[in-house]
Design an enzyme around this catalytic site. Sequence first.
Site, mmCIF file in Angstrom:
data_model
loop_
_atom_site.group_PDB
_atom_site.id
_atom_site.type_symbol
_atom_site.label_atom_id
_atom_site.label_comp_id
_atom_site.label_asym_id
_atom_site.label_seq_id
_atom_site.Cartn_x
_atom_site.Cartn_y
_atom_site.Cartn_z
ATOM 1 N N ASP B 9 -61.069 -53.257 -37.796
ATOM 2 C CA ASP B 9 -62.254 -53.662 -37.334
ATOM 3 C C ASP B 9 -63.043 -52.632 -36.516
ATOM 4 O O ASP B 9 -62.233 -51.703 -36.064
ATOM 5 C CB ASP B 9 -62.076 -54.942 -36.474
ATOM 6 C CG ASP B 9 -63.429 -55.329 -35.927
ATOM 7 O OD1 ASP B 9 -64.492 -55.187 -36.430
ATOM 8 O OD2 ASP B 9 -63.404 -55.927 -34.539
ATOM 9 N N ASP B 11 -65.708 -52.757 -33.616
ATOM 10 C CA ASP B 11 -66.139 -53.203 -32.305
ATOM 11 C C ASP B 11 -65.016 -53.881 -31.552
ATOM 12 O O ASP B 11 -64.208 -54.743 -31.997
ATOM 13 C CB ASP B 11 -67.329 -54.450 -32.147
ATOM 14 C CG ASP B 11 -68.487 -53.755 -32.905
ATOM 15 O OD1 ASP B 11 -68.764 -52.228 -32.686
ATOM 16 O OD2 ASP B 11 -69.518 -54.293 -33.139
#
Lengths: 177, 177
Positions: B9, B11
């Site tokens: 991922d 963020d």
Amino acid sequence: MKKQRIAIDMDDVMADANGRFREILLDRLRVDCTEHLLMPEFSWQRAFPEHYQTIHSWTYESGFFAGMKVMPDAQEVIQKLMEKYEIFVVSAAVEFPLSMQEKVEWLKIHFPFIDWRFLVFCGHKYMIKADYLIDDHLKNIAAFTEGTPLLFTAAHNRHIEGYTRVNNWREVEQLLL
Amino acid sequence: MKKQRIAIDMDDVMADANGRFREILLDRLRVDCTEHLLMPEFSWQRAFPEHYQTIHSWTYESGFFAGMKVMPDAQEVIQKLMEKYEIFVVSAAVEFPLSMQEKVEWLKIHFPFIDWRFLVFCGHKYMIKADYLIDDHLKNIAAFTEGTPLLFTAAHNRHIEGYTRVNNWREVEQLLL
């Protein structure tokens, strides 16, 4: 029972990308490419080597993707498919970062029944877990080895053999529904 | 032997999203949220109900994602991981269409060794075929049932139990290398 999953490409499958090139070619260069699109092993580069740089540059223009027409029967058939299958729209759009926002908008307008959570922008597609992939590009079809790839006919893939082919959305409907 | 695949991922895993909020909060609202970030079950909404609409609106601003700092050791560890694993960066960015172009650029600047073909923007992540998912959001971790999910510690997930947790990139390195 869990629904089977279909990954569907956008350009030249849901959206008429070649038609968009044809339209701009006629509009800006006064070239009618209807016959060229029937060439065996068609590619824009092979058909128009002298204009290729120009043609390719259009894909980076704002409005290029937004102006694409929906492929015939795509809306109706995809909506029907959604009753039986889980649908993900999978577009190799990361190559054209400007296009992604336009593609989100285009999908909202033309396929409002597809939630944004089922839209995927990527480069490679082989890491998508799905039972079917409907795509017009050999590289995606060939790399999709854990599900059933369906080659969606486009001017640039008519010469490819060895894969299950669907010529239009009515044929997808017949095959999967 | 085929490399195992890790989906990572962006963020709050590769990019310091909470740090970006903290920075803007201090700059524009003169609020220092260092202590708030240590609250149990932290969320921006719970910590700042009166400012939440404002804080949320920043995510739609041009420059918000571009200005994120790289998480400590992320570059070094991800580059090492790439020797042994196939790395895909998987960001649920389709919710913020404006952010996608910034994220492509951010990755080019801070992780130039990751080719754009290995970047995925999506909503759901459960259709990504991978051996590991490193993510800070429970919904993604919980839905990742066919591989090993690794919960990357962030202010908003410290209360979650029942998953293998990695507190920083050095712990990822220890676990996977």
